[in-house]
Write a protein that holds these residues in place. Structure first.
Motif, short mmCIF file in Angstrom:
data_model
loop_
_atom_site.label_atom_id
_atom_site.label_comp_id
_atom_site.label_asym_id
_atom_site.label_seq_id
_atom_site.Cartn_x
_atom_site.Cartn_y
_atom_site.Cartn_z
N VAL A 177 -4.47 -2.80 -15.02
CA VAL A 177 -4.50 -4.04 -14.26
C VAL A 177 -5.58 -4.98 -14.80
CG1 VAL A 177 -4.99 -5.05 -11.99
CG2 VAL A 177 -3.58 -2.98 -12.17
N GLU A 234 -2.43 -11.53 -10.74
CA GLU A 234 -2.84 -10.24 -11.29
C GLU A 234 -2.07 -9.98 -12.58
OE1 GLU A 234 -3.54 -6.40 -8.85
OE2 GLU A 234 -1.54 -6.17 -9.72
N ARG A 271 -1.63 -7.64 -16.53
CA ARG A 271 -1.55 -6.29 -17.08
C ARG A 271 -1.96 -6.32 -18.55
NH1 ARG A 271 -0.83 -5.54 -12.51
NH2 ARG A 271 0.61 -4.13 -11.41
N TRP A 298 5.80 -3.00 -14.07
CA TRP A 298 4.82 -3.90 -13.45
C TRP A 298 5.04 -3.98 -11.93
CZ3 TRP A 298 2.71 -8.54 -16.55
CH2 TRP A 298 1.72 -9.22 -15.82
#
Length: 704
Positions: A515, A545, A547, A589
């Motif tokens: 993350v 957010e 990745r 995800w």
């Protein structure tokens, strides 16, 4: 009373205290223990004790404290480097009737009570961390009174004082000033299990300073061989095979123990894999909450877990006499550091197993940690120039000098010890004293670190006795072959690896996805650098957010990424293997709304890599690739890795989405590496202001 009678009386009193301490009526002193106690109590001398782990160094200072207190002396001040050590020492003291208390960062709520106990003379031993010695309130309000009343000063893990010690710490260098303040009649004891001749000479010199010279230092050195330890080295080709070996044979190792790793990520990942395969283990790192650390220590001592998977945060002073094994996934950077860590095992048992599984990535990790603590001249001068007579807090200073918080704090400690700056109530000030960068000293230290690393490689490769090698690294003249290690007696450990374990390890290392937490607040001080940003980032400007494929420090894909981003590696389109791994990250995800387009960051260092990654994701995901952001006025200024405010100032308004048609919906923003996250934050703001409803960052590597 004659000298002989006085010595006899002291010996009888000391022996009674020792037996109370260990809980055995038949206990006797080890060679050198009473010699040290007598020198402290009867001779009020300064002494250095260099003895192997488990010899009983704590017995020396606890027994000496009891006898000195009986003579009317004030409390002993024990400088102790780690919280685990403090907890163990307080428990040991209680067994002997020694009233011990601690002042450290975790018990601030108890300080008032502790100081009241000191005022009532109800404390026999006060344990303090070296960092506490420079706390302004403690240094100015409590320390002077303690120095006037102190009965004995004890410096545990004294190799930390020395530049040449394997675990040199800037805060420990302040102890030279404290030692220098000790009146001649106050005994001073320094103890360590890991000091070669060079460190011994350095510590002796520092113990000898004082208003009257401190007197001659008594040094008691004993043999450092650990007869209970069975040493071995198993060289395996990669991280997967090391983890597979561990999965196959962890239950074969005796009792409970410690599995050391070189990085936090490796400790966390290894502990997770072992737990998933049914092993009772816990991770223990410098990032672990202090209460959780204490809980984990207790579980290991009670044999409620098979092992703690730990970084060096679990090191000096951890006391479990029956620890059955110590295993290293990756080697420490010196034989002396290795000896210190393996010394946790077999302290009160006939046998304990010690196995090293070195890794090909060890040298890169050593290099990072060897250089991280060295002060940089330009940075140091920048800090000194920024300070004056008015206190400046660390956060405010961070925004003035473009140095991140952690390295800034370390640099301030070094400059404080050197006398150039001083910590006071409210922050830091300049002392006005001239400061000269000691290049020769730091080059000598760096050279010593490289020599230690070469010596560690020699330990791994030697065909001679491994215990003898470690003893000679510590200049122990009693070193002889142990007859127990793999080179003396043959390999005692299995080498086969189960097929199931290999598959499980490979699967764990192939795990993808980390993350990327979005920034929510603008950095303090950015507005002073001409950036019109302060407080919370507006919701409509924030990134979502994100990745990354992996951290650069990860055991699995981290190795591939470290190679990809190594200095000198030319830019090239992304490999099918890496692209496939990235697609797996995206597939797992779990976003609330699928992205509708892909946009790339404009990379100056890896343009082919980033462009091919963004286009590859778009093609496989059947998404439109809408281009790359444009660099404005040449793009970002400054260097990556700086302080947040300066980093942001160098990025502000340097990315433009002009000319990109942004469809309604989330946009996937693709980059190569993420460090401070400010690049993605500023780029996401540009995309949001150009019409993107949300921005989902994606990168190959997350640094740190």
């Amino acid at each position: 009373m004659t000298p002989d009678a006085a010595s006899t009386a002291t010996h009888e009193a000391a022996l009674a205290a020792l037996r109370e301490l260990v809980g055995r009526d038949d206990a006797v002193f080890h060679d050198g223990q009473f010699e040290a106690i007598g020198a402290l109590v009867s001779g009020r001398r300064r002494a250095l004790v260099v003895q192997r782990t488990g010899w009983g160094k704590s017995a020396v200072y606890f027994v000496a404290t009891l006898l000195l207190r009986q003579q009317g002396a004030g409390p002993t001040v024990l400088v102790s480097p780690l919280l685990a050590l403090m907890r163990d020492q307080i428990n040991a003291a209680e067994r002997a009737g020694v009233r011990a208390v601690a002042i450290n960062s975790t018990n601030a709520h108890e300080w008032t009570d502790v100081l009241a106990q000191l005022d009532r003379d109800e404390v026999d031993v006060l344990l303090v961390s070296p960092e506490r010695l420079n706390n302004p309130a403690f240094r100015e309000q409590q320390l002077p009174a303690l120095v006037r009343r102190i009965g004995m000063l004890v410096v545990d893990e004294a190799h930390c004082i020395s530049d040449w010690g394997h675990d040199f710490r800037p805060d420990y260098r302040r102890l030279r000033d404290l030692i220098a303040q000790m009146p001649a009649q106050v005994p001073v004891l320094a103890t360590t299990a890991t000091a070669n001749s060079r460190v011994v000479a350095d510590v002796e010199e520092q113990l000898g300073i004082g208003p009257t010279g401190g007197g001659e230092v008594l040094t008691i050195r004993g043999p450092l061989a650990r007869a209970s330890l069975r040493l071995g080295v198993l060289r395996l080709p990669d991280a997967a095979s090391r983890l597979a070996w561990l999965l196959s044979h962890l239950d074969d190792l005796p009792g409970s123990g410690i599995i050391y790793t070189l990085t936090v990520a490796a400790a966390v990942d290894t502990a997770r894999l072992l737990r998933e395969r049914g092993h009772e283990v816990r991770a223990y790192t410098g990032q672990t909450d202090s209460d959780e650390r204490a809980e984990s220590e207790g579980m290991l001592k009670r044999n409620e877990v098979k092992a703690l998977v730990a970084t060096s945060a679990l090191g000096m002073g951890f006391d479990k006499p029956d620890l059955g094994f110590v295993l290293h996934l990756g080697a420490p950077s010196s034989p002396v550091a290795y000896y210190q860590q393996v010394g946790r095992a077999g302290r009160a048992s006939d046998s304990a197993d010690v196995l090293l599984l070195p890794g090909v990535e060890d040298r890169d990790i050593w290099h990072y940690f060897a250089t991280a603590s060295m002060p940089d001249q330009e940075r140091a001068e920048r800090v000194i120039a920024a300070l004056g007579d008015a206190p400046v807090s660390t956060p405010a200073l961070e925004a003035m000098v473009d140095i991140r918080r952690t390295p800034l704090e370390l640099l301030l400690k070094v400059l404080d010890v050197d006398g150039a700056v001083r910590r006071v109530q409210g922050g830091w000030v300049s002392t006005g004293q001239s400061w000269v960068y000691d290049r020769e000293r730091y080059e000598r230290i760096a050279g010593e670190r490289l020599a230690e690393q070469r010596s560690m490689i020699e330990y791994e490769q030697t065909d001679g006795c491994r215990m003898e090698f470690l003893q000679r690294s510590l200049d122990d003249e009693t070193a002889v072959p142990c007859g127990r290690c793999d080179n003396c007696a043959g390999a005692w450990f299995p080498t086969e690896i189960g097929t199931t374990a290999t598959a499980a390890a490979s699967e764990s290392l192939d795990r993808v996805g980390v993350v990327i937490e979005p920034r929510r607040m603008w950095p303090t001080g950015a507005d002073r650098l001409g950036v019109p940003a302060k407080g919370r980032i507006a919701a409509g400007d924030q990134a979502g957010e994100g990745r990354a494929l992996a951290r650069l420090t990860d055991l699995g894909w981290g190795g591939t990424l470290r190679t990809l981003f190594a200095a000198g590696v030319p830019d090239a389109p992304i490999s099918s293997e890496l692209l496939g791994a990235c697609v797996r990250v995206l597939a797992g995800w779990g976003w609330s709304e699928r992205p509708v387009a892909v946009v790339a960051m404009p990379s100056r260092s890896h343009p082919l890599l980033v462009d091919s990654l963004a286009r590859g994701i778009a093609e496989i995901g059947k998404l439109p690739y809408i281009g790359a952001l444009t660099l404005v006025d040449g793009g970002p200024t400054g260097q990556p890795g700086g302080n947040s405010a300066f980093r942001l100032a160098g990025l502000w308004d340097r990315f433009s989405a002009e000319g990109i048609e942004i469809p309604a919906g989330p946009v996937l923003l693709v980059d190569d590496q993420v460090d401070s996250r400010w690049t993605l934050t500023v780029a996401a703001r540009a995309l949001r202001q150009a019409g993107a409803t949300s921005v989902l960052p994606f990168a190959l590597a997350l640094r740190g």
